[in-house]
Design a protein around this motif. Structure first.
Motif, PDB file in Angstrom:
ATOM      1  N   GLN A 103      24.262 -49.229 -19.270  1.00 53.17           N
ATOM      2  CA  GLN A 103      23.233 -49.153 -20.308  1.00 53.17           C
ATOM      3  C   GLN A 103      23.501 -48.030 -21.310  1.00 53.17           C
ATOM      4  O   GLN A 103      23.072 -48.108 -22.457  1.00 53.17           O
ATOM      5  CB  GLN A 103      21.860 -48.964 -19.681  1.00 53.17           C
TER       6      GLN A 103
ATOM      7  N   HIS B 103      27.062 -53.933 -25.327  1.00 51.92           N
ATOM      8  CA  HIS B 103      25.778 -54.625 -25.411  1.00 51.92           C
ATOM      9  C   HIS B 103      25.714 -55.655 -24.285  1.00 51.92           C
ATOM     10  O   HIS B 103      26.196 -56.773 -24.420  1.00 51.92           O
ATOM     11  CB  HIS B 103      25.615 -55.301 -26.778  1.00 51.92           C
TER      12      HIS B 103
ATOM     13  N   ASP C 203      23.465 -57.810 -21.449  1.00 46.48           N
ATOM     14  CA  ASP C 203      22.116 -58.265 -21.121  1.00 46.48           C
ATOM     15  C   ASP C 203      21.826 -57.941 -19.654  1.00 46.48           C
ATOM     16  O   ASP C 203      22.675 -57.411 -18.941  1.00 46.48           O
ATOM     17  CB  ASP C 203      21.945 -59.761 -21.435  1.00 46.48           C
ATOM     18  N   GLU C 204      20.621 -58.264 -19.211  1.00 49.46           N
ATOM     19  CA  GLU C 204      20.218 -57.911 -17.838  1.00 49.46           C
ATOM     20  C   GLU C 204      21.119 -58.540 -16.787  1.00 49.46           C
ATOM     21  O   GLU C 204      21.427 -57.918 -15.774  1.00 49.46           O
ATOM     22  CB  GLU C 204      18.775 -58.351 -17.595  1.00 49.46           C
ATOM     23  N   THR C 205      21.544 -59.766 -17.017  1.00 49.21           N
ATOM     24  CA  THR C 205      22.399 -60.460 -16.050  1.00 49.21           C
ATOM     25  C   THR C 205      23.745 -59.760 -15.914  1.00 49.21           C
ATOM     26  O   THR C 205      24.250 -59.580 -14.806  1.00 49.21           O
ATOM     27  CB  THR C 205      22.615 -61.920 -16.486  1.00 49.21           C
TER      28      THR C 205
END
Length: 80
Positions: free
Chosen positions: A19, A25, A27-29
């Motif tokens: 993060q 960049h 994503d959550e996955t």
């Protein structure tokens, strides 16, 4: 004994790094996948170390290898 703690810490640290890295960049996955990969690597390393240590203990018990001396024993031998 501490392998599960290190595995969880590795997963958490991987999530924080994923993060905070600029330009990444994810994503959550993808972050979750990265965390699972780090946790699996930590568990695998702990498992491999345990197997090697148990093999060493077996060889010592069979008389095929010398026991590992503690650092305290090594220091006392150097001092004398």
């Amino acid at each position: 004994m501490f392998t599960p703690v290190f595995a969880v810490a590795a997963g958490w640290l991987a999530g924080v790094v994923a993060q905070l890295v600029p330009g990444a960049h994810l994503d959550e996955t993808q972050v979750t996948t990265f965390m699972v990969a780090a946790t699996t690597a930590a568990l695998g390393s702990g498992w491999k170390w345990l197997q090697g240590w148990q093999q060493h203990e077996r060889l010592v018990a069979d008389g095929k290898a010398a026991p590992v001396r503690s650092s305290r024993e090594r220091r006392s031998r150097k001092a004398t």
